[in-house]
Design an enzyme around this catalytic site. Structure first.
Site, PDB file in Angstrom:
ATOM      1  N   GLY A 268      -6.573   2.065  -5.143  1.00 39.47           N
ATOM      2  CA  GLY A 268      -6.430   3.347  -4.473  1.00 39.47           C
ATOM      3  C   GLY A 268      -6.771   3.276  -3.011  1.00 39.47           C
ATOM      4  O   GLY A 268      -7.168   2.230  -2.487  1.00 39.47           O
ATOM      5  N   SER A 269      -6.618   4.415  -2.357  1.00 40.86           N
ATOM      6  CA  SER A 269      -6.803   4.430  -0.908  1.00 40.86           C
ATOM      7  C   SER A 269      -8.263   4.599  -0.531  1.00 40.86           C
ATOM      8  O   SER A 269      -8.605   4.564   0.645  1.00 40.86           O
ATOM      9  CB  SER A 269      -5.999   5.585  -0.311  1.00 40.86           C
ATOM     10  OG  SER A 269      -6.496   6.801  -0.820  1.00 40.86           O
ATOM     11  N   CYS A 270      -9.134   4.801  -1.516  1.00 40.89           N
ATOM     12  CA  CYS A 270     -10.511   5.172  -1.157  1.00 40.89           C
ATOM     13  C   CYS A 270     -11.562   4.136  -1.529  1.00 40.89           C
ATOM     14  O   CYS A 270     -12.263   3.631  -0.660  1.00 40.89           O
ATOM     15  CB  CYS A 270     -10.858   6.507  -1.794  1.00 40.89           C
ATOM     16  SG  CYS A 270      -9.651   7.761  -1.383  1.00 40.89           S
ATOM     17  N   PHE A 271     -11.698   3.833  -2.811  1.00 36.55           N
ATOM     18  CA  PHE A 271     -12.810   2.965  -3.217  1.00 36.55           C
ATOM     19  C   PHE A 271     -12.805   1.623  -2.478  1.00 36.55           C
ATOM     20  O   PHE A 271     -13.825   1.243  -1.882  1.00 36.55           O
ATOM     21  CB  PHE A 271     -12.805   2.734  -4.734  1.00 36.55           C
ATOM     22  CG  PHE A 271     -13.341   3.892  -5.541  1.00 36.55           C
ATOM     23  CD1 PHE A 271     -13.771   5.055  -4.931  1.00 36.55           C
ATOM     24  CD2 PHE A 271     -13.420   3.813  -6.924  1.00 36.55           C
ATOM     25  CE1 PHE A 271     -14.265   6.118  -5.660  1.00 36.55           C
ATOM     26  CE2 PHE A 271     -13.911   4.867  -7.676  1.00 36.55           C
ATOM     27  CZ  PHE A 271     -14.334   6.018  -7.044  1.00 36.55           C
ATOM     28  N   ASP A 274     -13.575   2.250   1.246  1.00 40.58           N
ATOM     29  CA  ASP A 274     -14.897   2.806   1.547  1.00 40.58           C
ATOM     30  C   ASP A 274     -16.009   1.801   1.252  1.00 40.58           C
ATOM     31  O   ASP A 274     -16.977   1.691   2.004  1.00 40.58           O
ATOM     32  CB  ASP A 274     -15.128   4.106   0.755  1.00 40.58           C
ATOM     33  CG  ASP A 274     -14.188   5.216   1.224  1.00 40.58           C
ATOM     34  OD1 ASP A 274     -13.495   5.008   2.242  1.00 40.58           O
ATOM     35  OD2 ASP A 274     -14.142   6.272   0.576  1.00 40.58           O
TER      36      ASP A 274
END
Ligand code: UGA
Length: 440
Positions: A268-271, A274
């Protein structure tokens, strides 16, 4: 409800879901984007992204109640807003840190407009940014280009989002908490007005505190996943079912059962972005995080488990391997950092022919995986395959049984997401390997 007008800058999934959801509560919302096509689509109530429930929500707030409009005009957005959310992308740089180019240039433009505008406005950073960014980057840029003073002429806050793709609208409506980091009480109260109808705690903190809460939350959830994946790998060796272990763990309220599903790793674009960014920050600060380093390391190896399990059953070279599911998780067409990319490329490099099926992500997947065949159904992908790997746990794969797999040429099945009834499959002559379990 106090009449507060909202501006949202950036109509990615966070910006658009935020804007449409605030409009749904009854606020007037104006969304700004630089892409004309997206603006036109939104004004016709057509979602530019796939997100559950967004179509109905846009029809309601754009067409019926006329509470949301999209525009290319920055000045108009500012003039018609009291609180302005900045929801622009913060992509990863090569070293894992985040790239603030979009945010910086937008804030500069906002500052220039603000210079010749009356009235107190509150700017709110929604994008995930490194702790300190709102205070040390956004604030000075706004002051420099507007010639005005933060805390006197305009307000500034940081309000992270905790929305899961696919569930973003329901997450927005029923949050566990709302975090508002603000430079002063007035800024906090301006943002708080928008959340008064929410039935949850509203935490007041500093802008840097809010930024850190977002990183710490995503990194903690990613840690849970890498942890259970590592436990799953140990369980496989011992013939223990990791789901039973996760269930028992989750019964402890201090642990909670959520985010303990073993699989092929998080994407995904986050985990991934980040965790890498927080890790890079920890290194910069000379406080290198050993936990985050391990979380990333485990996650890098986890998709390869599918290949290792398959190689335990057959030689991959020259074989036709079907992949079921390509999106980084079900209910989205998002392919960013999807484990399927690693798996497909590894299979190709080992000389396999790869045929894939994803219920929704076909178009986005074709762009990142041009060298595999993209089918229109599970049946089409499975036909004549020597082996299959379940990569994403789309609901429709739960129902697949030996009858569906009978169309394959071979008998090898890898369940990377623990969705199949392996007992039924083994009873019908298939060779099945499951992440986090070792079927007899
Ligand atoms: C994540 C967070 O869950 C949101 O709270 C956050 O707001 C968002 O990132 C963001 O920062 O914008 P999202 O990336 O949409 O949301 O996806 P998740 O549902 O959290 O899943 C992330 C990855 O972890 C997926 O690849 C999923 O398959 C994997 N996962 C999740 C597991 O492997 N096991 C689990 O138990 C849960």
């Amino acid at each position: 409800m106090e009449k507060v007008r909202i501006g949202v800058i950036g109509t990615g999934y966070v910006g658009l879901v935020t804007g449409a959801s605030f409009a749904n509560i009854g606020f007037e919302v104006m969304c700004l984007d630089v892409v004309e096509k997206k603006v036109n689509m939104i004004n016709q109530a057509i979602p530019p992204i796939f997100e559950n429930g967004l179509q109905d929500l846009l029809t309601d707030v754009v067409k019926e109640r006329k509470l949301l409009t999209a525009t290319l005009n920055r000045r108009e957005t500012l003039e018609k807003s009291d609180v302005i959310f900045i929801a622009l992308p913060t992509p990863s740089s090569a070293d894992g840190s985040i790239d603030l180019t979009y945010i910086k240039s937008e804030v500069e433009e906002l500052g220039k407009e603000l210079r010749t505008m009356d009235g107190y406005k509150t700017f709110v950073v929604k994008s995930t940014v490194i702790p300190g960014t709102t205070k040390n980057v956004v604030l000075p840029l706004l002051e420099k280009y507007s010639g005005k003073k933060a805390g006197i002429d305009f307000g500034l806050a940081m309000n992270p989002e905790f929305l899961m793709e696919g569930l973003a609208i329901s997450n927005f409506q029923k949050p566990d908490r709302v975090v508002i980091g603000a430079i002063d009480d007035r800024s906090f109260n301006e943002v708080k007005k928008l959340y008064l109808s929410f039935n949850c705690e509203i935490q007041q903190t500093t802008t840097s505190g809010a930024e850190m809460i977002k990183y710490a939350a995503n990194s903690f959830l990613a840690t849970k996943i890498s942890y259970i994946n590592e436990i799953a790998n140990i369980c496989e060796e011992l013939g223990i079912d990791v789901s039973e272990v996760a269930y028992g763990l989750g019964l402890d309220e201090r642990i909670s059962p959520k985010f303990l599903r073993a699989g092929l790793g998080f994407g995904g674009s986050c985990f991934p972005k980040d965790v890498k960014a927080l890790y890079a920050l920890s290194k910069d600060l000379n406080r290198t995080s050993k936990i985050l380093s391990a979380v990333l390391g485990i996650n890098e190896l986890q998709p390869m488990r599918a290949i290792q399990l398959l190689e335990g059953l057959m030689d991959i070279k020259g074989k036709r391997v079907a992949l079921l599911g390509l999106a980084f998780k079900p209910d989205t067409d998002d392919m960013r950092e999807a484990p399927s990319i690693v798996i497909a490329n590894e299979l190709l490099s080992k000389g396999a022919v790869v045929v894939a099926y994803d219920p929704i992500a076909k178009d986005t997947a074709m762009a990142v995986l041009p060298n595999i065949t993209h089918s229109n159904s599970a049946e089409e992908a499975l036909k004549d395959a020597d082996a299959v790997i379940v990569v994403t746990e789309w609901k429709e794969f739960n129902n697949l049984s030996s009858k569906d797999f009978a169309i394959m040429r071979g008998k090898n099945i890898i369940d990377g997401r623990r969705v199949l009834d392996w007992k039924e499959l083994i009873n019908n002559g298939f060779n099945v390997k499951v992440i986090g379990q070792s079927p007899p």
